[in-house]
Design a protein around this motif. Structure first.
Motif, PDB file in Angstrom:
ATOM      1  N   ASN A  34     -30.070  43.101  52.089  1.00 37.15           N
ATOM      2  CA  ASN A  34     -29.722  44.398  51.517  1.00 37.15           C
ATOM      3  C   ASN A  34     -30.471  44.713  50.210  1.00 37.15           C
ATOM      4  O   ASN A  34     -30.175  45.684  49.541  1.00 37.15           O
TER       5      ASN A  34
ATOM      6  N   THR B  92     -28.851  43.578  40.655  1.00 34.95           N
ATOM      7  CA  THR B  92     -27.715  42.951  41.342  1.00 34.95           C
ATOM      8  C   THR B  92     -27.271  41.702  40.589  1.00 34.95           C
ATOM      9  O   THR B  92     -26.080  41.482  40.370  1.00 34.95           O
TER      10      THR B  92
ATOM     11  N   LYS C  29     -26.418  45.092  46.025  1.00 34.38           N
ATOM     12  CA  LYS C  29     -25.555  46.267  46.141  1.00 34.38           C
ATOM     13  C   LYS C  29     -25.817  47.178  44.948  1.00 34.38           C
ATOM     14  O   LYS C  29     -26.179  46.723  43.872  1.00 34.38           O
TER      15      LYS C  29
END
Length: 148
Positions: A6, A43, A146
């Protein structure tokens, strides 16, 4: 654009990777770059609460701080990917530090620099080399990127 756990890794940018410190540079002209921290870095830092950027006109050596950041779990320098002079700063990030978390490759940029030695850009990682090195960090830290 590569995506690992991600974490976005634009392959058209240049990367300065020193330990776990990961900074990107986007070439904007023959001797001008835009600098910011990577998705991986934002992150690892967590929600950024304070950004201090070096002032316009300051000359900075490669690897020396172009900015400092603070989050709930980290405080430290953001290294310059090349030697050069700060010609513009992102005042929006100083007012709203969370932009670094929300859009690290866009609105979260930190400084625009005039590069002293364009050869230094060629020493930075780009493309598949950058993706491979960032993947090592992501896997080593067991990261899942994220955005806030």
């Amino acid at each position: 654009m590569a995506n690992v756990s991600n974490c976005e890794i634009p392959e058209d940018l240049y990367y300065f990777i020193e330990g776990k410190n990961t900074v990107w540079a986007k070439v904007e002209g023959s001797d001008t770059i835009l600098v910011g921290i990577t998705d991986v870095a934002q992150t690892m830092a967590g929600k950024v609460v304070k950004v201090r950027i070096k002032k316009k006109g300051m000359k900075i050596e490669k690897g020396k701080p172009v900015s400092t950041m603070e989050s709930g779990k980290w405080a430290g320098p953001v290294p310059s990917p090349v030697t050069g002079e700060v010609i513009e700063t992102n005042t929006e990030v100083e007012k709203s530090p969370v932009l670094v978390n929300q859009d690290p490759y866009g609105k979260g940029w930190l400084v625009k620099m005039k590069v002293s030695n364009p050869e230094e850009i060629k020493q930075l990682l780009t493309g598949s080399d950058a993706v491979a090195k960032m993947s090592e960090i992501i896997n080593g830290e067991k990261l899942q990127c994220k955005r806030l």
